[in-house]
Design a protein around this motif. Sequence first.
Motif, mmCIF file in Angstrom:
data_model
loop_
_atom_site.group_PDB
_atom_site.id
_atom_site.type_symbol
_atom_site.label_atom_id
_atom_site.label_comp_id
_atom_site.label_asym_id
_atom_site.label_seq_id
_atom_site.Cartn_x
_atom_site.Cartn_y
_atom_site.Cartn_z
ATOM 1 N N GLN A 92 15.379 -5.881 -7.371
ATOM 2 C CA GLN A 92 14.018 -6.274 -7.298
ATOM 3 C C GLN A 92 13.662 -5.737 -5.660
ATOM 4 O OE1 GLN A 92 11.978 -9.846 -8.044
ATOM 5 N NE2 GLN A 92 14.049 -10.917 -8.201
ATOM 6 N N MET A 93 14.520 -5.702 -4.790
ATOM 7 C CA MET A 93 14.525 -5.018 -3.456
ATOM 8 C C MET A 93 14.245 -3.373 -3.590
ATOM 9 S SD MET A 93 14.296 -7.245 -1.353
ATOM 10 C CE MET A 93 14.356 -6.336 0.282
ATOM 11 N N SER A 94 14.825 -2.926 -4.582
ATOM 12 C CA SER A 94 14.765 -1.505 -4.763
ATOM 13 C C SER A 94 13.137 -1.362 -5.225
ATOM 14 C CB SER A 94 15.746 -0.973 -5.783
ATOM 15 O OG SER A 94 16.870 -0.908 -5.178
ATOM 16 N N TYR A 95 12.807 -2.073 -6.049
ATOM 17 C CA TYR A 95 11.526 -1.906 -6.956
ATOM 18 C C TYR A 95 10.390 -2.088 -5.679
ATOM 19 C CZ TYR A 95 7.168 -3.037 -9.248
ATOM 20 O OH TYR A 95 5.904 -3.273 -9.806
ATOM 21 N N LEU A 96 10.699 -3.221 -4.706
ATOM 22 C CA LEU A 96 9.577 -3.349 -3.539
ATOM 23 C C LEU A 96 9.592 -2.252 -2.640
ATOM 24 C CD1 LEU A 96 10.559 -7.063 -2.709
ATOM 25 C CD2 LEU A 96 8.729 -6.247 -4.283
ATOM 26 N N GLU A 97 10.891 -1.456 -2.336
ATOM 27 C CA GLU A 97 10.893 -0.426 -1.677
ATOM 28 C C GLU A 97 10.182 0.645 -2.154
ATOM 29 O OE1 GLU A 97 14.270 2.516 0.780
ATOM 30 O OE2 GLU A 97 15.010 0.888 -0.856
ATOM 31 N N VAL B 285 3.365 -9.573 -12.787
ATOM 32 C CA VAL B 285 2.039 -8.776 -12.728
ATOM 33 C C VAL B 285 1.556 -8.572 -11.273
ATOM 34 C CG1 VAL B 285 -0.383 -8.766 -13.173
ATOM 35 C CG2 VAL B 285 1.263 -9.668 -14.689
ATOM 36 N N GLU B 286 1.182 -7.309 -10.934
ATOM 37 C CA GLU B 286 0.836 -6.945 -9.573
ATOM 38 C C GLU B 286 -0.508 -7.160 -9.393
ATOM 39 O OE1 GLU B 286 2.735 -6.382 -7.276
ATOM 40 O OE2 GLU B 286 4.742 -5.722 -8.133
ATOM 41 N N ILE B 287 -0.750 -7.870 -8.385
ATOM 42 C CA ILE B 287 -2.253 -8.306 -7.876
ATOM 43 C C ILE B 287 -2.570 -8.030 -6.505
ATOM 44 C CG2 ILE B 287 -3.974 -10.203 -7.787
ATOM 45 C CD1 ILE B 287 -2.327 -11.776 -9.736
ATOM 46 N N GLY B 288 -3.154 -6.792 -6.385
ATOM 47 C CA GLY B 288 -3.613 -5.942 -4.985
ATOM 48 C C GLY B 288 -2.279 -5.383 -4.299
ATOM 49 N N GLU B 289 -2.549 -4.594 -3.425
ATOM 50 C CA GLU B 289 -1.369 -3.636 -3.040
ATOM 51 C C GLU B 289 -0.976 -4.271 -1.582
ATOM 52 O OE1 GLU B 289 -3.480 0.193 -2.856
ATOM 53 O OE2 GLU B 289 -3.130 0.610 -4.829
ATOM 54 N N TYR B 290 -0.317 -5.444 -1.787
ATOM 55 C CA TYR B 290 0.348 -5.964 -0.581
ATOM 56 C C TYR B 290 1.535 -6.833 -1.037
ATOM 57 C CZ TYR B 290 -1.212 -10.479 -1.945
ATOM 58 O OH TYR B 290 -1.727 -11.622 -2.671
ATOM 59 N N LEU B 291 2.617 -6.969 -0.087
ATOM 60 C CA LEU B 291 3.744 -7.805 -0.320
ATOM 61 C C LEU B 291 3.817 -8.681 0.652
ATOM 62 C CD1 LEU B 291 6.556 -4.862 -0.897
ATOM 63 C CD2 LEU B 291 5.105 -6.116 -2.817
ATOM 64 N N LYS C 16 3.455 3.502 -3.477
ATOM 65 C CA LYS C 16 2.054 3.036 -4.264
ATOM 66 C C LYS C 16 1.335 2.349 -3.201
ATOM 67 C CE LYS C 16 3.180 3.382 -8.431
ATOM 68 N NZ LYS C 16 2.631 4.100 -9.613
ATOM 69 N N ASN C 17 1.062 2.796 -2.006
ATOM 70 C CA ASN C 17 0.354 2.411 -0.809
ATOM 71 C C ASN C 17 0.223 1.047 -0.720
ATOM 72 O OD1 ASN C 17 -0.552 4.970 -0.359
ATOM 73 N ND2 ASN C 17 -2.030 4.766 -2.399
ATOM 74 N N PHE C 18 1.459 0.357 -0.946
ATOM 75 C CA PHE C 18 1.617 -1.260 -0.767
ATOM 76 C C PHE C 18 1.754 -1.368 0.666
ATOM 77 C CE2 PHE C 18 1.246 -1.678 -5.164
ATOM 78 C CZ PHE C 18 1.389 -3.122 -5.359
ATOM 79 N N GLU C 19 1.261 -2.541 1.368
ATOM 80 C CA GLU C 19 1.705 -2.950 2.574
ATOM 81 C C GLU C 19 2.390 -4.540 2.625
ATOM 82 O OE1 GLU C 19 -1.714 -3.279 5.059
ATOM 83 O OE2 GLU C 19 -3.082 -4.043 3.467
ATOM 84 N N ILE C 20 3.027 -4.517 3.956
ATOM 85 C CA ILE C 20 3.315 -5.913 3.836
ATOM 86 C C ILE C 20 2.528 -7.028 4.884
ATOM 87 C CG2 ILE C 20 5.280 -7.290 5.088
ATOM 88 C CD1 ILE C 20 7.199 -4.936 4.639
ATOM 89 N N ILE C 21 2.291 -7.967 4.520
ATOM 90 C CA ILE C 21 1.257 -8.986 5.136
ATOM 91 C C ILE C 21 1.911 -10.236 5.460
ATOM 92 C CG2 ILE C 21 -0.724 -7.912 4.310
ATOM 93 C CD1 ILE C 21 -1.326 -10.095 2.571
ATOM 94 N N ASN C 22 1.382 -10.989 6.166
ATOM 95 C CA ASN C 22 1.795 -12.458 6.429
ATOM 96 C C ASN C 22 3.315 -12.410 7.134
ATOM 97 O OD1 ASN C 22 -0.535 -13.414 5.611
ATOM 98 N ND2 ASN C 22 0.420 -13.895 3.417
ATOM 99 N N ARG C 23 3.563 -11.600 8.238
ATOM 100 C CA ARG C 23 4.896 -11.500 8.447
ATOM 101 C C ARG C 23 5.447 -12.640 9.254
ATOM 102 N NH1 ARG C 23 8.045 -6.406 10.965
ATOM 103 N NH2 ARG C 23 10.092 -7.356 11.388
ATOM 104 N N ILE C 24 6.360 -13.376 9.209
ATOM 105 C CA ILE C 24 6.943 -14.266 10.162
ATOM 106 C C ILE C 24 8.175 -13.616 10.697
ATOM 107 C CG2 ILE C 24 7.664 -16.597 9.947
ATOM 108 C CD1 ILE C 24 6.036 -17.102 7.315
ATOM 109 N N LYS C 25 8.129 -14.211 11.979
ATOM 110 C CA LYS C 25 9.272 -13.477 12.950
ATOM 111 C C LYS C 25 10.182 -14.648 12.578
ATOM 112 C CE LYS C 25 6.680 -11.110 16.257
ATOM 113 N NZ LYS C 25 6.370 -11.091 17.823
ATOM 114 N N LYS C 26 11.487 -14.024 12.633
ATOM 115 C CA LYS C 26 12.645 -14.786 12.529
ATOM 116 C C LYS C 26 13.013 -15.428 14.087
ATOM 117 C CE LYS C 26 15.329 -12.838 8.939
ATOM 118 N NZ LYS C 26 16.566 -12.109 8.503
#
Length: 283
Positions: free
Chosen positions: A261-266, A241-247, A272-282
């Motif tokens: 799943q990666m195709s779905y996230l892409e 279930v999607e909650i909010g427009e972020y990954l 769908k105006n999603f954005e990526i948050i909480n990025r952690i650098k390798k």
Amino acid sequence: MPRNPAITDDIIIEMYKSGMSYKEMQPIIGLSDRAIRNVIHKNGIEINRKQYSGQPRKHKVNEHFFKVWSHEMAWVLGLFLTDGCVNNKIHSVTLTQKDERMLRLVADLMEADYVLAPIRPTRKTPTLIINSKKIKEDLMQLGIHANKSLTVQFPDVPAEFLPSFVRGVIDGDGWVDHEGYTMNVTSASKSFAEQLHFIFQTWELNSMIIINKTKTGNPIYRVWVKGKDHLITLSKLIYKVEIGEYLTYKRINMSQHSKEQMSYLEYLLNHKNFEIINRIKKK
């Protein structure tokens, strides 16, 4: 009139910024309205004349939010269980997150005013304040109390909403390795850790509990899920279930070995105006 014990300037500022009137603040703080104004002025906070006049505060929040189960409510509950705090002195609850976009989403879901606690030497991470006696009481009914870290129990979550609750726990306090092979949740509560481990087992995941010791010798419990296929299964369950427009990168790391799943996230990011948050650098 002496100030009540343990009521610091920061607590007074938090109450003031939440919109509480001086009339409401006086019995909690133990100071006159003039003394409260002096604290506010001393700390360089702009005076709100409506609060000075003693008008009732207009603190916006849906006070029925935790009374009715939904996927959004279960997710927010998971966040509060891991990163929330119930104030044992005033009718206030707080939620701390590094990324403010997650706090804004919680405020939107709860129909709450977006009020952040002041930054101070012991609190540098953004912290959402919600002042509501009913919200505090409902969270306590659900098992989230002041000083909960050692004793918190696993809430009685309806099966339908359990994946969203676990998502909140992982989004709030989980760790996923960059390669997508392991995930863990750390808790100081043995009871909570054992119940989470049991849930993972019922979902047929490769799960285990490892007990470590803090520097002071207290036990902490790490609940693990290991194996790329098991992380794929876990991500399918908790992010259904999607909650909010972020990954979050936790979700991306969990899903990276699944082309589906990666195709779905892409697709979500591109359409769908999603954005990526909480990025952690390798490293």
